[in-house]
Design a protein around this motif. Structure first.
Motif, PDB file in Angstrom:
ATOM      1  N   LEU A 643       0.820  -0.832  -0.341  1.00 42.90           N
ATOM      2  CA  LEU A 643       0.330   0.073  -0.258  1.00 42.90           C
ATOM      3  C   LEU A 643       1.061   1.338  -0.208  1.00 42.90           C
ATOM      4  N   SER A 644       0.365   2.230  -0.751  1.00 37.96           N
ATOM      5  CA  SER A 644       1.248   3.369  -1.126  1.00 37.96           C
ATOM      6  C   SER A 644      -0.290   4.536  -0.709  1.00 37.96           C
ATOM      7  N   ILE A 645       0.450   6.096  -1.155  1.00 38.49           N
ATOM      8  CA  ILE A 645      -0.509   7.207  -0.915  1.00 38.49           C
ATOM      9  C   ILE A 645       0.427   7.946  -1.543  1.00 38.49           C
ATOM     10  N   SER A 646      -0.186   8.394  -2.164  1.00 34.06           N
ATOM     11  CA  SER A 646       0.517   9.574  -2.871  1.00 34.06           C
ATOM     12  C   SER A 646       0.594  10.654  -2.306  1.00 34.06           C
ATOM     13  N   ASP A 647       0.287  11.323  -1.273  1.00 30.20           N
ATOM     14  CA  ASP A 647       1.299  12.267  -0.696  1.00 30.20           C
ATOM     15  C   ASP A 647       1.789  10.900   0.807  1.00 30.20           C
ATOM     16  N   SER A 648       3.264  10.719   0.516  1.00 26.65           N
ATOM     17  CA  SER A 648       3.515   9.739   1.579  1.00 26.65           C
ATOM     18  C   SER A 648       3.628  10.292   2.862  1.00 26.65           C
ATOM     19  N   SER A 649       4.186  11.795   3.131  1.00 22.04           N
ATOM     20  CA  SER A 649       3.670  12.040   4.354  1.00 22.04           C
ATOM     21  C   SER A 649       2.584  12.052   5.097  1.00 22.04           C
ATOM     22  N   LEU A 650       1.552  11.744   4.138  1.00 18.78           N
ATOM     23  CA  LEU A 650      -0.218  11.168   5.166  1.00 18.78           C
ATOM     24  C   LEU A 650       0.310   9.789   5.902  1.00 18.78           C
ATOM     25  N   MET A 651       1.078   8.755   5.452  1.00 12.26           N
ATOM     26  CA  MET A 651       1.340   7.309   5.334  1.00 12.26           C
ATOM     27  C   MET A 651       0.824   7.380   7.275  1.00 12.26           C
ATOM     28  N   GLU A 652       1.747   8.434   7.658  1.00 12.53           N
ATOM     29  CA  GLU A 652       1.735   7.840   8.939  1.00 12.53           C
ATOM     30  C   GLU A 652       0.347   8.440   9.873  1.00 12.53           C
ATOM     31  N   HIS A 653      -0.040   9.002   9.146  1.00 16.24           N
ATOM     32  CA  HIS A 653      -1.932   9.457  10.218  1.00 16.24           C
ATOM     33  C   HIS A 653      -3.081   8.407   9.677  1.00 16.24           C
ATOM     34  N   LEU A 654      -2.468   7.476   9.220  1.00 15.99           N
ATOM     35  CA  LEU A 654      -3.964   6.102   8.254  1.00 15.99           C
ATOM     36  C   LEU A 654      -3.019   5.163   9.477  1.00 15.99           C
ATOM     37  N   GLU A 655      -4.172   4.308   9.471  1.00 21.73           N
ATOM     38  CA  GLU A 655      -4.151   2.820  10.891  1.00 21.73           C
ATOM     39  C   GLU A 655      -4.446   2.008   9.700  1.00 21.73           C
ATOM     40  N   LEU A 656      -3.818   0.871  10.233  1.00 17.24           N
ATOM     41  CA  LEU A 656      -4.044  -0.396   8.935  1.00 17.24           C
ATOM     42  C   LEU A 656      -3.925  -1.240   9.778  1.00 17.24           C
ATOM     43  N   THR A 685      -9.044   6.770   9.165  1.00 23.78           N
ATOM     44  CA  THR A 685      -7.984   7.906   9.329  1.00 23.78           C
ATOM     45  C   THR A 685      -7.833   7.882  11.168  1.00 23.78           C
ATOM     46  N   ARG A 686      -6.118   8.857  11.385  1.00 25.31           N
ATOM     47  CA  ARG A 686      -6.152   8.623  12.962  1.00 25.31           C
ATOM     48  C   ARG A 686      -6.700  10.162  13.058  1.00 25.31           C
TER      49      ARG A 686
END
Length: 752
Positions: A643-656, A685-686
């Motif tokens: 899984l990746s995201i268009s803005d990598s800086s947002l990944m830390e704000h997601l919970e898997l 989303t966190r």
């Protein structure tokens, strides 16, 4: 400027010194030393000093504060390098300056200061200068003198120019152009020895702070040119800042890395081979040709043997403007692009020649790829490996002529072939034009841009018009569409992509806002038009023509990324680059080279666009995998998702979450035991998610699977990318307040 700083007498004295030095033999080095020492003694006591200082308020790089000629640089031998970063000759001088810095430190008494004196309007922008400092590995202080004040004060009139100052600001030498290495090195060495003997050199330091220590690493670094495999399913990217070639699917899954990432000139296996600022690429079957600009060489990548071999050039810059030698015995001068063409003007147009944009000597060269090549009007048959000049006199100018060898180019930087019309299109950077070479007729003429005066290289701007009324700014690449009968141009310093109708010579901007900035593409693709998208010095483009769509791939160089533009909808997306499972920046694996184009609009990697998904704050979205039509090979270890995201800086704000195990996942990758797996991952989303700044983003699920057809008894690898647009809903007035919902990632695999 005071009268005592008139530089005309020094120009004359420098010229006389250089003539006298050339008349001496190698055995007469002591006499040469005396000539230089006498020159230094005379001019250091002539009172011709720089009376002014750097203008206040200028932008400086590689230092913590602006420097002063009267304080910081007193007690030093100073080399002022007047350069503009577009200039290939200025880039040639940098290798000499790097070597000087290695030999003599600031504390030893030598200071090199780059005085950026821009030619093009865009080059006045300090952000571009910063990128040039990073791209060229410049470690000495650089000042952006955007109005060329110091240039004017010292009567400098061309790039590059090196001005050598004594410890009190005395003007000692003015060296115009390149090829002054011997004089420069001897002057610095003898000058330091002389002034130290006079106790006029001080060992103080300077407030150096390298710009490269202030940037975040990125997967790609200043990608320049790119090309596609024959079916358009794969991309080869010149990852110039990392001195390597990246091979990926056309949706961003990196399959292989060619080159160790270290700057050098070594043939061999993918992991150990080295490049130096590679530029142009051309792909034919299982081979990729590389214009290895920094090594002044043409390299060959064998995708099956996984090796790199040098075809022409020897790692040293040459001054030959004719050629005629074979392979590595022929020296080259900064090859910037390569283009495969056929020496036969009739089908099947099998490429047997490699044309080279030799930007350093302003010519177009040929490299024969087989024995017996006969180039149109030339009568002789060329052996394999022969490398020689075809078009361009070697003079830097915008001169068209029915005889190609009498024409003049100005830093040709991009090539593409129209095999239907047997034309070669040339993006001629320093004249800001696109030129056309008739391969059968041999003549060179103008397509768009440029001045009527062949010596005028300042006719640049940003004007969409027809023919000679068009204004471009340092175009670096072009690609031709036989289907659309259009030429697409990377108008680099205008930060735009333009389309030229080759029949009418009408030029039109199709993408780019004209400002050096990176703006993430909106998920719905509707809030910004293609001409509102931002690029920053796009250096390269590649075209894939399919039955139902035409896709332009763009190397957005200073934004360190690749973008794709659908020419039918004008939708532009930034391609998130990710490494294939098992591949890291320090390792490489064999790419999957398809025998024919598999399913899917983009070839090898299936691109599956999903409907938008709405996230509520704290919302849990469960993703189900539903792929069927063939059976998954459960014995293979290559069944993985990422899984990746268009803005990598947002990944830390997601919970898997793994709902089956009822636990949070610490990684964004996982295995797939089945192609039809409910709840294989859930995303929430966190509370830290920046809802005020971000209302939309895109999730990318990359699947690496092996499917088997039991009836046909064959197994096929598949790379699949599910593109999931996501919108964050903060106003829940008219939205159904679900706290969790699911999304099916579905696709039916056919047997190919």
């Amino acid at each position: 400027m005071a009268d005592d700083t008139n530089t005309l007498p020094i120009f004359r004295a420098n010229f006389e010194l250089l003539v006298a030095m050339k008349q001496k033999t190698a055995a007469q080095h002591e006499e040469v030393r005396e000539l230089i020492l006498d020159h230094i003694k005379h001019w250091s006591s002539s009172h011709r000093v720089i009376s002014a200082d750097f203008e206040p308020g200028l932008d400086w790089f590689n230092v913590t504060r602006p420097l002063s000629l009267h304080t910081d640089l007193r007690g030093k031998v100073v080399v002022l390098d007047f350069f503009t970063y577009c200039c290939v000759n200025c880039q040639h001088v940098l290798s000499d300056l790097h070597e000087l810095e290695r030999l003599y430190s600031v504390e030893d008494g030598l200071v090199i200061v780059g005085v950026h004196s821009p030619k093009f309007e865009h080059e006045k922008d300090s952000s571009g200068v910063l990128n040039a400092v990073l791209r060229s590995d410049i470690e000495h202080p650089v000042v952006n003198d955007a109005q060329c004040k110091l240039w004017q004060m010292l009567f400098v009139n061309c790039w590059p120019t090196l001005v050598v100052l004594g410890p009190e600001g005395e003007i000692l030498f003015i060296l115009i152009g390149e090829d002054h290495r011997t004089c420069l090195f001897s002057s610095v060495k003898i000058g330091l020895e002389y002034f130290k003997s006079q106790r006029r050199i001080t060992p103080h330091s300077l407030p150096i702070r390298l710009e490269r220590n202030n940037i975040q690493p990125s997967l790609l670094s200043f990608p320049s040119k790119l090309c596609t495999s024959q079916d358009g399913s794969l991309l080869a990217i010149a990852d110039t800042g990392h001195h390597r070639i990246v091979i990926s699917t056309n949706v961003g899954l990196i399959l292989d890395v060619v080159g160790s990432g270290e700057k050098g000139f070594e043939d061999g296996a993918f992991k150990t081979a080295t490049f130096s600022s590679p530029q142009g690429l051309a792909w034919h079957k299982d081979v990729i040709y590389v214009a290895d600009a920094g090594n002044h060489a043409i390299r060959e990548i064998d995708l099956l043997a996984k090796t790199v071999t040098t075809l022409a050039g020897n790692g040293q810059m040459g001054n030959d403007e004719e050629g005629g030698a074979i392979g590595i015995h022929q020296s080259l001068n900064t090859p910037w692009d390569v283009c495969l063409v056929s020496s036969q003007a009739a089908p099947p147009y099998d490429p047997d020649c490699l044309l080279i944009a030799m930007s350093g000597c302003h010519q177009i060269w040929l490299l024969a790829l087989r024995d017996g090549v006969q180039w149109y009007k030339r009568q002789e048959a060329f052996p394999k490996g022969l490398c020689l000049s075809l078009y361009g006199s070697g003079q830097e100018e915008h001169r068209n002529n029915m005889y190609g060898f009498k024409a003049g180019f100005a830093q040709p930087s991009g090539l593409c072939w129209d095999k239907g019309g047997m034309n070669l299109f040339v993006a001629d950077a320093e004249s800001s034009t696109v030129r056309v070479v008739s391969l059968t007729g041999g003549g060179v003429k103008n397509l768009v841009g440029g001045s009527r005066d062949p010596t005028d290289l300042f006719a640049f701007g940003d004007v969409d018009a027809v023919g000679g009324d068009v204004r471009l700014q340092h175009p670096l690449h072009c690609v031709y569409s036989p289907k659309l009968q259009k030429l697409f141009v990377a108008d680099s310093y205008n930060h735009k992509i333009k389309a030229v109708d080759v029949a009418t010579r009408q030029c039109q901007t199709i993408a780019g806002a004209g400002r050096p900035k990176d703006a993430e593409v909106a998920v719905d693709g509707a809030t910004l038009s293609s001409t509102d998208r931002h690029f920053d010095e796009p250096n390269g483009i590649a075209l894939v023509e399919l039955e139902d769509r035409n896709v332009l791939f763009i190397a957005d160089t200073n934004n360190h990324c690749i973008k794709a533009m659908d020419l039918s909808t004008n939708l532009i997306v930034k391609i998130p680059m990710i490494y294939r499972p098992g591949l890291s920046p320090k390792t490489s694996i064999s790419p999957v080279l398809p025998k024919k184009s598999p399913n899917g609009p983009f070839g090898t990697a299936l691109l599956i666009n999903m409907s938008p998904v709405h996230f509520l704050p704290g919302d849990m979205v469960t993703f189900n995998l539903d792929i069927w039509g063939m059976e998954l090979d459960a014995t293979s270890s290559r069944q993985q998702w990422q899984l990746s995201i268009s803005d990598s800086s947002l990944m830390e704000h997601l919970e898997l979450w793994d709902e089956a195990q009822e636990q949070e996942l610490s990684q964004t990758v996982g295995t797939l035991p089945s192609p039809r797996q409910p709840s294989f991952v859930s995303v929430r989303t966190r509370s830290s998610f920046p809802t005020l700044e971000v209302t939309s983003f895109t999730l990318f699920f990359d699947m690496t699977l092996v499917f088997c057809d039991k009836k046909g008894k064959m197994c096929l690898p598949k790379q699949m990318r599910f593109v999931v647009p996501c919108r964050l809903i903060t106003n829940m007035t008219n939205t159904k307040k679900e706290k969790s919902h699911s999304v099916d990632l579905s696709y039916v695999i056919g047997s190919t």
